[in-house]
Structure formats: C-alpha cells, structure tokens
Design an enzyme around this catalytic site. Structure first.
Site, PDB file in Angstrom:
ATOM      1  N   CYS A  74       0.480  -1.193  -0.571  1.00  0.00           N
ATOM      2  CA  CYS A  74      -0.047   0.208  -0.198  1.00  0.00           C
ATOM      3  C   CYS A  74       1.179   1.404   0.132  1.00  0.00           C
ATOM      4  O   CYS A  74       1.858   1.644  -1.518  1.00  0.00           O
ATOM      5  CB  CYS A  74      -0.655   0.103   1.170  1.00  0.00           C
ATOM      6  SG  CYS A  74      -2.748   1.074   1.197  1.00  0.00           S
ATOM      7  N   HIS A  78      -3.624  -5.453   2.047  1.00  0.00           N
ATOM      8  CA  HIS A  78      -3.630  -5.782   2.687  1.00  0.00           C
ATOM      9  C   HIS A  78      -3.783  -7.180   2.951  1.00  0.00           C
ATOM     10  O   HIS A  78      -4.919  -7.671   2.632  1.00  0.00           O
ATOM     11  CB  HIS A  78      -4.276  -4.867   3.815  1.00  0.00           C
ATOM     12  CG  HIS A  78      -3.777  -3.697   2.901  1.00  0.00           C
ATOM     13  ND1 HIS A  78      -2.457  -3.044   4.381  1.00  0.00           N
ATOM     14  CD2 HIS A  78      -3.987  -2.307   2.954  1.00  0.00           C
ATOM     15  CE1 HIS A  78      -2.064  -2.290   3.959  1.00  0.00           C
ATOM     16  NE2 HIS A  78      -3.627  -1.251   3.532  1.00  0.00           N
TER      17      HIS A  78
END
Length: 482
Positions: free
Chosen positions: A331, A430
């Site tokens: 991310c 994630h």
C-alpha cells in the site's frame, strides 16, 4: 437464561485495559448461547482498519468482534473512525466513508453531528440484533473531553445503558485506577456503572481478595470477575504495535516502524511463523541485516518517506538489494517504491510532491476517492498460482511501466508490480500473508522454502475461544446481577 441487556457498554480505566478483548469474548459467549449479538464502538481512533461487506471502513477491533459474534462486519458497528495523519489532525470517516480531514479542535466542535451518526447506527443494530455489545474508547475520566463526549459516558447517558468498567492489573495501580475513575464521573454516570472487571491477573487469587473486598466497600459496587493473563493469543491489534517476541526463526524480516504506519496486522502471520524472525525497527535504532525488508502501509506516505530518509533507510535498502535481498512494499510502502508521490490537493498534509525511492518505474497521485474492497485472486509470481485474499484501502492512483509485470491477479485483473530482476514486489493488497498458500508462496519468493504453514483464521478462532472460556465468570455474574 436469555441475556437481559439490550445494550451493554464496556469502558476502561485506561487505554489498552482490555475493552476490545472483553467485548469480543462476550460476543463469542453470547453466540454460543444462540443470542444474536453485534459489537459496536461509537468512535474509534486507529490506523488498523478493515473493509466491511457493505463496502466501508471500520476499526480492526470491531471486525474481530464481528468474527467473534459470527456476523458480517458492517459500518454501523463503528460509525465514527478517526485515522490520524499528524499529531493534531485526522481523517474523519463516518459510516465507512471519508467525510473530511480535521484538526482536533474542529472535530471536537463537529461531535454534535457525529453523535447523530452514532445514534443512527446504534438504532439500526438494535433493530437487527438481540443485543448490542458496546466498547468505549480510552477512559471516561478524561475531563477535558467530557463536553460533547460521544465515545464513553456521553453515549451511555444518551442511550441509557449500563456500563462495566475494566481495569488492567498487570500495569499496576488497579485500585487507584478504578476509584479515581469513579471520582471523575458524575453522579448519574457512577450510578450506571454496574461493576468492575480486573483484567490480566496472574498470581494467587487469595492474595488479591483483601483488595477486592476493600474496593467493594469503598465503591459499593461488585467486582464482577477477575480475568487471567492469557499468553500466546493471536488477535488483531486495535492500533499499537505489539511487543516484539524473542527471535525464533533463522529467516529475518525487517519492517521500519513508520510514524504513521497503518494496518500492521499485515505482519501477524509472519510473527506467528516458526521459521521467521520478524523485527520492527523504530526511530534511531540500527537497521539490522535481513533476508526480506517490507515497507508497510502508511497514513501519510510523503511524511513517512521523509522519515525513511532521515534514518538512512534508502541507503540500507540499496545495499540490501545489491547483496541479493528481497523487498516488498504494501500500500503506502508500495507507493514509496516508485519515482514520485504527488498530493496536489493536500489529502495527507501540505500539497506538493515528494521524490520516492525510485526502485519501480511508477508515480502515485493522491486523490480524494478512496478504494475500499475485499478481494481475492492468485499470486502471479508463483508457478503454482497460489490463492491469495485480502482487502484494499488506499487513496492514491499509481501508474507506470512497472505494472507491465503484475505481482497478483486479483478478481481477474492484474495487480501490483514485480521488478524486472525479481527482487522487488509491490502491492496494494493488505492481508496478503493471511492464507497458508499465499504466505508460503511469498516466503519462497523471498528465499525461505519452509514446510511450516500459518493459518491465521484458525489461530484467531482458537484465541477467541480461549478468551471466551476465560470470560465465562463475567457472563455468569452479569446474569446473576440482573
């Protein structure tokens, strides 16, 4: 016996007193009895978040509590989520969607609006469930925040629900914490506090009993339960990074502990792997040699890039790669691997652009729209195409030739990037280590071919059952009290 409380609130004398785990345990116990129960936290401040089935974002702890209750996580379970982007400012998320970026003073004035969102969510949950189990935030004794409070007694008073007060004996001063907290409350707030829970006790209970008797005499309220200190739990942390365990495996993974690191629960599976030695490196600590360096998610990518530079990480990463090491960016950490991160609207701070690490040919632009999705797919870098699942929470849009070689195929589309030399992997995904097949494939790519696997879902379920078993005396006491 049916559970007699339609709404019950668990508050703590301090942060990390154990509110989250007590609520999760009660949710699991009520689920066992066939009670339809939903967790609820009016306001949460945390950088660990989860994506719900209705496409919103809530605190990680409420997602865990929903698992304990056996129900889908929903944005009504955490209507207000604050994600700090600086020491004085935070992204304000209401009903799962970003509403604004506010400083602390402006948000305090905004709480009258936020309270309406809280009450709406609570009412909807009451309509769908037999019981709503509420978690407070911080401590109700924070006098400076009593005005416009929506997270603790302000909410309890508004909906007229009973409160159980939890105190952590492991950190010391438990009797002072309880008596002092009560002294800070109003008469009506003290009246709705129905009893106490002493959490994380280890030792001989006989030695504690005189203190319990004194506490009940001083306050006129019962100690509902003394809960034991449980070692080796595998539960999603609400926010703070858990203390690093003693090194176990020979394969060393190093993660910079960024000031605005988000969703560090990504690393829980690596913590649990018997062949992995996972280390978070904090500010000013020497950066150790490693087999794998992982740049984690960040709530302030440009600010955390400057932090990396200030503490010598770019040079260490370059040296690590020269010696054949592997690097993963997740991310915000993925965005850092590119050439530049721009923020023309000032979504995460001052508007502008920051040079990134230049390890992947891509640039990232921060935009107001946040992508929130639960996803699944396969590891494109793995010959066996190992399955992977997880979630995306990000505001940036990244483009460049680096995406010509994706790291994953997610829901039929290419995702992430793999460097030409195969040493660097970047992804917006994630939870990429959470399935046994995916963690095995990622560790093989990084250089560890292990026969050991980690099943995070099974570990989490076993831990939820352990805390529920230990919390049974509290449920029994609540039933008798009513």
């Amino acid at each position: 016996m049916p559970f007699p409380y339609q709404t019950l609130m668990v508050q703590g004398t301090t942060s990390d007193a154990g509110k989250s785990t007590v609520v999760a345990a009660l949710c699991r116990l009520l689920k066992r009895q066939g009670v339809r129960v939903a967790p609820f936290k009016p306001q949460n401040m945390a950088l660990n978040s989860a994506v719900t089935e209705d496409g919103g974002e809530i605190g990680r702890a409420q997602a865990l509590q929903a698992i304990a209750a056996g129900v889908p996580a929903h944005t009504d379970m955490n209507p207000i989520l604050l994600k700090p982007s600086s020491d004085i400012g935070a992204q304000v998320i209401i009903h799962g969607k970003v509403r604004a970026e506010m400083n602390a003073r402006d948000y305090h004035q905004y709480k009258t609006v936020a309270m309406q969102a809280v009450l709406e969510s609570h009412e909807r949950l009451l309509q769908r469930y037999d019981c709503v189990m509420v978690e407070g935030a911080g401590s109700p004794a924070e006098i400076n925040l009593r005005d416009r409070d929506i997270a603790n007694m302000g909410f309890a008073e508004k909906v007229d629900c009973p409160v159980v007060l939890v105190a952590d004996i492991d950190r010391g001063g438990v009797f002072a914490h309880i008596v002092g907290t009560l002294a800070c409350l109003s008469e009506s707030e003290r009246k709705r506090t129905i009893g106490f829970v002493i959490n994380r006790f280890r030792g001989d209970i006989k030695l504690l009993e005189p203190g319990l008797e004194w506490l009940e005499q001083q306050t006129g309220k019962p100690v509902l339960a003394v809960l034991p200190y449980l070692h080796g739990l595998f539960l999603d942390a609400e926010d703070a990074v858990q203390p690093v365990q003693a090194a176990r495996g020979a394969f060393r993974v190093v993660v910079p502990s960024l000031p605005r690191m988000s969703n560090h629960t990504d690393f829980d599976a690596l913590r649990a792997h018997p062949d992995v030695d996972l280390r978070f490196v904090r500010q000013g600590e020497p950066i150790p040699a490693a087999d794998l360096i992982i740049l984690p998610g960040s709530k302030n990518t440009r600010g955390d890039l400057e932090w990396l530079r200030a503490y010598g990480w770019p040079e260490q990463i370059a040296r690590h790669l020269r010696y054949g090491g592997k690097v993963i960016g997740i991310c915000g950490g993925f965005q850092m691997l590119g050439r530049e991160v721009t923020d023309p609207l000032g979504m995460e701070g001052k508007a502008g652009a920051t040079a990134a690490l230049g390890l992947l040919d891509m640039t990232t632009e921060m935009r107001p729209e946040k992508r929130l999705a639960q996803v699944q797919g396969v590891c494109a870098f793995d010959e066996a195409q190992a399955p992977v699942s997880g979630y995306e929470i990000h505001m940036g849009v990244s483009t460049g030739s680096a995406f010509a070689t994706p790291a994953f195929t997610i829901d039929g589309r290419p995702e992430g990037a793999l460097s030409v030399d195969g040493q660097i992997l970047g992804t917006y995904l994630h939870g990429l280590f959470d399935t046994p097949q995916a963690i095995g494939a990622l560790l093989r790519w990084a250089g560890l071919d292990s026969q050991n696997t980690v099943d995070t879902a099974a570990l989490r379920e076993a831990s939820l059952d352990r805390i529920a078993d230990a919390t049974q005396p509290l449920l029994d006491a609540l039933l008798k009290l009513k």
